[in-house]
Design a protein around this motif. Structure first.
Motif, PDB file in Angstrom:
ATOM      1  N   TYR A 159     -12.591   0.852  -2.229  1.00 16.68           N
ATOM      2  CA  TYR A 159     -12.805   1.215  -3.632  1.00 16.68           C
ATOM      3  C   TYR A 159     -14.264   1.336  -4.067  1.00 16.68           C
ATOM      4  CZ  TYR A 159      -8.227  -1.155  -3.417  1.00 16.68           C
ATOM      5  OH  TYR A 159      -6.978  -1.577  -3.055  1.00 16.68           O
ATOM      6  N   ASN A 203      -1.354  -3.417  -6.248  1.00 15.12           N
ATOM      7  CA  ASN A 203      -1.404  -3.893  -4.862  1.00 15.12           C
ATOM      8  C   ASN A 203      -0.368  -4.937  -4.510  1.00 15.12           C
ATOM      9  OD1 ASN A 203      -3.270  -2.364  -3.593  1.00 15.12           O
ATOM     10  ND2 ASN A 203      -4.987  -3.740  -3.920  1.00 15.12           N
ATOM     11  N   THR A 212       0.880  -1.174   0.000  1.00 19.03           N
ATOM     12  CA  THR A 212       0.000   0.000   0.000  1.00 19.03           C
ATOM     13  C   THR A 212       0.913   1.217   0.000  1.00 19.03           C
ATOM     14  OG1 THR A 212      -1.686  -1.186   1.243  1.00 19.03           O
ATOM     15  CG2 THR A 212      -1.853   1.203   1.234  1.00 19.03           C
TER      16      THR A 212
HETATM   17  N1  HRG Z   1     -10.717  -3.895  -1.811  1.00 13.76           N
HETATM   18  C1  HRG Z   1      -9.986  -3.291  -0.866  1.00 13.76           C
HETATM   19  N2  HRG Z   1     -10.345  -2.149  -0.387  1.00 13.76           N
HETATM   20  N3  HRG Z   1      -8.889  -3.915  -0.433  1.00 13.76           N
HETATM   21  C2  HRG Z   1      -8.044  -3.476   0.607  1.00 13.76           C
HETATM   22  C3  HRG Z   1      -7.181  -2.348   0.234  1.00 13.76           C
HETATM   23  C4  HRG Z   1      -5.962  -2.304   1.049  1.00 13.76           C
HETATM   24  C5  HRG Z   1      -5.047  -1.263   0.537  1.00 13.76           C
HETATM   25  C6  HRG Z   1      -4.481  -1.604  -0.813  1.00 13.76           C
HETATM   26  N4  HRG Z   1      -3.234  -2.303  -0.691  1.00 13.76           N
HETATM   27  C7  HRG Z   1      -4.299  -0.357  -1.645  1.00 13.76           C
HETATM   28  O1  HRG Z   1      -3.185   0.123  -1.801  1.00 13.76           O
HETATM   29  O2  HRG Z   1      -5.295   0.174  -2.125  1.00 13.76           O
END
Ligand code: HRG
Ligand code: AKG
Ligand code: FE2
Length: 342
Positions: free
Chosen positions: A227, A339, A114
């Protein structure tokens, strides 16, 4: 000990109670009556709608109780998640996530990133099935079959039932949110979210001292917004790890309240509502001495929905669209492709 970890400062307690999390909502009137022909005159239901509106406007994050999902089921889902992550690495790799499989399956510690930094978590992703070619080229990267582990043996039946219940529950909360925005109860049906995409993500956050120092980063999940439309998080009791940024810019804990879901709104609801509801930045840091799991259910729009500010929300906000049209599936795929470590 745990309590002091959850209440780091007096100021935090004030912020907690006054602005953000004083909005735990008992949604039972909504769950029970939203399909009644006479629901628009139901005082209890309308009160829930008002509370949802306050929560979405002021915090973007709230707890729901009275949701109809039995607490033992929520616990069992977390229990099998713990059990799966306790399996030997070789066993977990049998359901390894690959791009060829539509990014469905198991991701080892540090594989997710992230904001460019590895997250201190392992996870399994399940996505709504997509029949090959259903959305033309749009969804090709996400096509693939969900991978179910052999152990624990009741894992797939339990999760499939849970996902189906959460999808129905989320639809009802979205009906409440449609009313909260001043729209028709079926505002999210049809081409917007009548055939909702969903994601179920099972996440394990190891104890930080169990992670080799050279692999360790300081977050279990870096700061992000979700999202889609609405997220429901089923988190372990007694471990404070999920943090939410409040309107004063401070990170505050979404401390576990047994039997509740932590809900938050996502990017698509921001666009659709023309910013009346804003998604809240959140992150996860497991500083506790215990392995933590959470099971996040993401309720999204139709995969191919072109989401843009809806007219009645635009009218409420000065008449001008604040956001450009976005195709949900494109938004998701852009995120998913970013991701993982390359
Ligand atoms: N569908 C969802 N929201 N998944 C989780 C998102 C966690 C953050 C992701 N690695 C990023 O950078 O967006
Ligand atoms: O683990 C949690 O409590 C939340 C996880 C999360 O925010 C996410 O995966 O999007
Ligand atoms: Fe999230």
């Amino acid at each position: 000990m745990q309590v002091s970890a959850c209440f780091p400062s007096e100021r935090w307690v004030v912020v907690w109670f006054v602005t953000v999390f004083d909005v735990g909502v008992d949604i039972s009137p909504l769950v029970e009556k939203i399909d009644d022909p006479n629901m628009a005159n139901d005082k209890d239901l309308l009160q829930v709608v008002r509370l949802l509106d306050d929560a979405c406007r002021e915090a973007g994050f709230f707890y729901v109780k009275g949701h109809g999902i039995a607490e033992p089921l929520m616990k069992e889902v977390r229990d099998v998640t713990h059990k799966f992550f306790q399996l030997p690495y070789e066993e977990k790799l049998k359901i390894k996530m690959t791009p060829q499989n539509g990014y469905r399956g198991y991701q080892r510690l540090g594989e997710n990133i992230t904001n460019g930094k590895p997250d201190m978590q392992e996870a399994i992703d399940y996505y709504a099935p997509i029949e090959p070619g259903k959305y033309g080229d749009l969804a090709t990267p996400m096509e693939g079959t969900n991978l179910w582990p052999k152990y624990p043996s009741n894992f797939d039946a339990l999760l499939k039932n849970y996902i189906s219940l959460l999808r129905d529950l989320s639809r009802k909360i979205m009906q409440g949110i449609a009313l909260a925005l001043g729209g028709p109860v079926d505002a999210f049906e049809g081409r917007t979210a009548g055939d909702p995409f969903w994601v179920c993500r099972l996440i394990g956050y190891p104890v930080s001292t169990d992670i080799l120092e050279e692999h360790r980063t300081d977050t279990g999940c870096g700061a992000h917004t979700d999202y889609g439309l609405l997220t429901l998080v089923n988190q372990d009791d007694d471990i404070c790890a999920l943090e939410v940024k409040n309107q004063s810019g401070e990170w505050i804990y979404a401390k576990p309240i047994p039997g509740t879901f932590v809900c938050n709104i996502g990017d698509m609801l921001k666009v659709w509502s023309n910013g009346i509801y804003q998604p809240t930045l959140h992150r996860v840091v497991n500083n506790s001495p215990r392995y933590r799991v959470s099971v996040a259910f993401f309720y999204e729009s139709n995969f191919d929905a072109a989401i843009e500010p809806v007219e009645f929300c635009r009218e409420r906000t000065g008449g001008v669209a604040k956001y450009e049209k976005v195709v949900y599936g494109e938004h998701l795929i852009k995120k998913v492709l970013n991701n993982f470590i390359k």
